[in-house]
Design a protein around this motif. Structure first.
Motif, PDB file in Angstrom:
ATOM      1  N   UNK A 139      49.045 -57.245 131.587  1.00 32.82           N
ATOM      2  CA  UNK A 139      48.162 -57.944 130.658  1.00 32.82           C
ATOM      3  C   UNK A 139      47.379 -56.902 129.878  1.00 32.82           C
ATOM      4  N   UNK A 140      46.873 -57.326 128.725  1.00 28.06           N
ATOM      5  CA  UNK A 140      46.094 -56.396 127.898  1.00 28.06           C
ATOM      6  C   UNK A 140      45.344 -57.166 126.834  1.00 28.06           C
ATOM      7  N   UNK A 141      44.342 -56.514 126.291  1.00 26.43           N
ATOM      8  CA  UNK A 141      43.657 -56.985 125.087  1.00 26.43           C
ATOM      9  C   UNK A 141      43.942 -55.999 123.966  1.00 26.43           C
ATOM     10  N   UNK A 142      43.747 -56.447 122.730  1.00 19.37           N
ATOM     11  CA  UNK A 142      43.935 -55.547 121.594  1.00 19.37           C
ATOM     12  C   UNK A 142      42.939 -54.400 121.661  1.00 19.37           C
ATOM     13  N   UNK A 143      41.715 -54.682 122.081  1.00 22.47           N
ATOM     14  CA  UNK A 143      40.717 -53.615 122.212  1.00 22.47           C
ATOM     15  C   UNK A 143      41.183 -52.557 123.193  1.00 22.47           C
ATOM     16  N   UNK A 144      41.669 -52.993 124.366  1.00 20.22           N
ATOM     17  CA  UNK A 144      42.110 -52.034 125.371  1.00 20.22           C
ATOM     18  C   UNK A 144      43.258 -51.172 124.897  1.00 20.22           C
ATOM     19  N   UNK A 145      44.269 -51.788 124.287  1.00 18.60           N
ATOM     20  CA  UNK A 145      45.426 -51.031 123.814  1.00 18.60           C
ATOM     21  C   UNK A 145      45.067 -50.099 122.660  1.00 18.60           C
ATOM     22  N   UNK A 146      44.300 -50.591 121.702  1.00 22.75           N
ATOM     23  CA  UNK A 146      43.933 -49.755 120.556  1.00 22.75           C
ATOM     24  C   UNK A 146      43.049 -48.588 120.984  1.00 22.75           C
ATOM     25  N   UNK A 147      42.136 -48.824 121.911  1.00 23.95           N
ATOM     26  CA  UNK A 147      41.287 -47.735 122.403  1.00 23.95           C
ATOM     27  C   UNK A 147      42.117 -46.673 123.119  1.00 23.95           C
ATOM     28  N   UNK A 148      43.106 -47.109 123.901  1.00 24.26           N
ATOM     29  CA  UNK A 148      43.986 -46.164 124.565  1.00 24.26           C
ATOM     30  C   UNK A 148      44.750 -45.334 123.546  1.00 24.26           C
ATOM     31  N   UNK A 149      45.260 -45.979 122.510  1.00 27.13           N
ATOM     32  CA  UNK A 149      45.983 -45.248 121.469  1.00 27.13           C
ATOM     33  C   UNK A 149      45.071 -44.270 120.723  1.00 27.13           C
ATOM     34  N   UNK A 150      43.841 -44.689 120.473  1.00 21.26           N
ATOM     35  CA  UNK A 150      42.901 -43.807 119.779  1.00 21.26           C
ATOM     36  C   UNK A 150      42.613 -42.564 120.615  1.00 21.26           C
ATOM     37  N   UNK A 158      44.649 -41.177 122.730  1.00 25.17           N
ATOM     38  CA  UNK A 158      45.835 -40.334 122.611  1.00 25.17           C
ATOM     39  C   UNK A 158      45.815 -39.564 121.297  1.00 25.17           C
ATOM     40  N   UNK A 159      45.436 -40.240 120.221  1.00 23.98           N
ATOM     41  CA  UNK A 159      45.423 -39.603 118.898  1.00 23.98           C
ATOM     42  C   UNK A 159      44.437 -38.455 118.833  1.00 23.98           C
ATOM     43  N   UNK A 208      43.527 -36.711 121.344  1.00 25.96           N
ATOM     44  CA  UNK A 208      43.916 -35.806 122.426  1.00 25.96           C
ATOM     45  C   UNK A 208      42.813 -35.684 123.469  1.00 25.96           C
ATOM     46  N   UNK A 209      42.167 -36.816 123.736  1.00 20.03           N
ATOM     47  CA  UNK A 209      41.050 -36.840 124.685  1.00 20.03           C
ATOM     48  C   UNK A 209      41.341 -37.722 125.894  1.00 20.03           C
ATOM     49  N   UNK A 210      42.592 -38.101 126.096  1.00 19.98           N
ATOM     50  CA  UNK A 210      42.942 -38.862 127.287  1.00 19.98           C
ATOM     51  C   UNK A 210      43.216 -37.856 128.400  1.00 19.98           C
ATOM     52  N   UNK A 211      42.207 -37.564 129.157  1.00 16.99           N
ATOM     53  CA  UNK A 211      42.194 -36.523 130.192  1.00 16.99           C
ATOM     54  C   UNK A 211      42.187 -35.118 129.586  1.00 16.99           C
ATOM     55  N   UNK A 212      43.204 -34.784 128.798  1.00 16.17           N
ATOM     56  CA  UNK A 212      43.302 -33.458 128.190  1.00 16.17           C
ATOM     57  C   UNK A 212      44.268 -33.524 127.023  1.00 16.17           C
ATOM     58  N   UNK A 213      44.274 -32.474 126.223  1.00 16.79           N
ATOM     59  CA  UNK A 213      45.223 -32.416 125.113  1.00 16.79           C
ATOM     60  C   UNK A 213      46.650 -32.416 125.633  1.00 16.79           C
ATOM     61  N   UNK A 214      46.889 -31.725 126.761  1.00 15.26           N
ATOM     62  CA  UNK A 214      48.248 -31.642 127.301  1.00 15.26           C
ATOM     63  C   UNK A 214      48.747 -33.003 127.760  1.00 15.26           C
ATOM     64  N   UNK A 223      47.625 -35.975 126.732  1.00 16.06           N
ATOM     65  CA  UNK A 223      47.770 -36.814 125.543  1.00 16.06           C
ATOM     66  C   UNK A 223      49.052 -36.482 124.796  1.00 16.06           C
ATOM     67  N   UNK A 224      49.317 -35.201 124.609  1.00 12.59           N
ATOM     68  CA  UNK A 224      50.507 -34.788 123.864  1.00 12.59           C
ATOM     69  C   UNK A 224      51.779 -35.174 124.611  1.00 12.59           C
ATOM     70  N   UNK A 225      51.748 -35.073 125.938  1.00 12.02           N
ATOM     71  CA  UNK A 225      52.929 -35.427 126.710  1.00 12.02           C
ATOM     72  C   UNK A 225      53.249 -36.914 126.538  1.00 12.02           C
ATOM     73  N   UNK A 226      52.240 -37.771 126.627  1.00 14.49           N
ATOM     74  CA  UNK A 226      52.468 -39.211 126.477  1.00 14.49           C
ATOM     75  C   UNK A 226      52.956 -39.523 125.071  1.00 14.49           C
TER      76      UNK A 226
END
Length: 268
Positions: A149-160, A162-163, A165-171, A173-176
């Motif tokens: 399940x998901x909301x648009x807010x949750x998915x868009x925030x996750x994508x942002x 990644x963009x 490069x702040x999802x844990x680390x640049x490495x 984020x870039x890998x995903x």
């Protein structure tokens, strides 16, 4: 969504969000916090968990995984049709990102565990996106009702994240993003960009597109990033309806409307 934009079909329940990654400006919105069935889109969390565990040294992406470690499963994917019975963890993740491979999903989940996916989600503070179960050909009363399940807010925030490069680390984020770059499903929001589904992940032409989709009976989901000349946009569009209703064509038309607006915003 704003009344200045073409309306979305009322045959489905919607959760939609489009955000400027750099400024955070909200550009399109319709029930963005509504959590709906999201089919395969929450496989994103599996990819994030694999990237995180690899960075920590808890998963060797060169490790050979055998598809016999998971029960056979049909529908989306290529591995079930290949002669090769073993793949590296990295290649399995690439199949999940590119073709939402169900068998590769289950083999990776068998290797790292659904609990690990949930721990990573909680550690990273990812809200509004949940992977509840492995993929099943038959979902009985004893199983979770939805794959994810998901909301648009949750998915868009996750994508942002990644963009930037702040999802844990640049490495991480870039890998995903690397696993998502070759997604072949451009049938929904992404269809408005006229990209070649089999080769759009290679060139530098703008706008560039990265996305992950989900499809099930009565469910269509498309979330991703659009990198344009003017700005980078994070988007998510989820539609849910009674699967007995003949709403698929109307939903896909509405998703293309969202895509056309995304294209205008990115290219302006």
């Amino acid at each position: 969504m704003s009344t200045t934009h073409p309306p979305l079909t009322d045959a489905a329940r919607w959760s939609v969000l489009v955000r400027d990654v750099a400024t955070g400006e909200l550009l399109l919105s319709r029930s963005p916090d509504a959590e709906l069935s999201a089919a395969s889109a929450p496989k994103l969390l599996l990819l994030v968990a694999c990237a995180m565990l690899a960075e920590r040294g808890e998963l060797d992406l060169d490790e050979a995984l055998d598809r016999s470690s998971a029960e056979p499963v049909g529908d989306s994917g290529l591995w079930q049709h290949l002669a090769q019975s073993t793949l590296s963890a990295c290649d399995a993740a690439m199949l999940v990102g590119a073709v939402s491979d169900n068998l590769a999903t289950n083999v990776l989940l068998e290797r790292i565990g659904l609990d690990a996916v949930e721990r990573v989600r909680a550690e990273l503070g990812i809200e509004g996106v949940r992977l509840h179960d492995r993929v099943r050909d038959r979902r009985g009363l004893e199983h979770p009702a939805r794959l994810g399940t998901a909301s648009a807010t949750g998915l868009a925030d996750l994508m942002a994240r990644l963009a930037t490069r702040t999802l844990r680390s640049a490495a991480v984020s870039d890998r995903v993003l690397g696993w998502l770059r070759h997604s072949v499903d451009l049938s929904m929001v992404a269809s408005a960009f006229g990209k070649d589904p089999l080769s759009h992940g290679h060139g530098a032409d703008l706008p560039r597109l990265v996305n992950k989709t989900g499809t099930d009976a009565g469910v269509r989901v498309d979330t991703g990033l659009v990198v344009g000349a003017r700005r980078t946009l994070a988007y998510a569009a989820l539609a849910s309806w009674q699967h007995e209703a003949a709403a698929t064509d109307a939903v896909l038309t509405s998703m293309r409307v969202i895509g056309a607006e995304l294209r205008r915003l990115a290219e302006a």
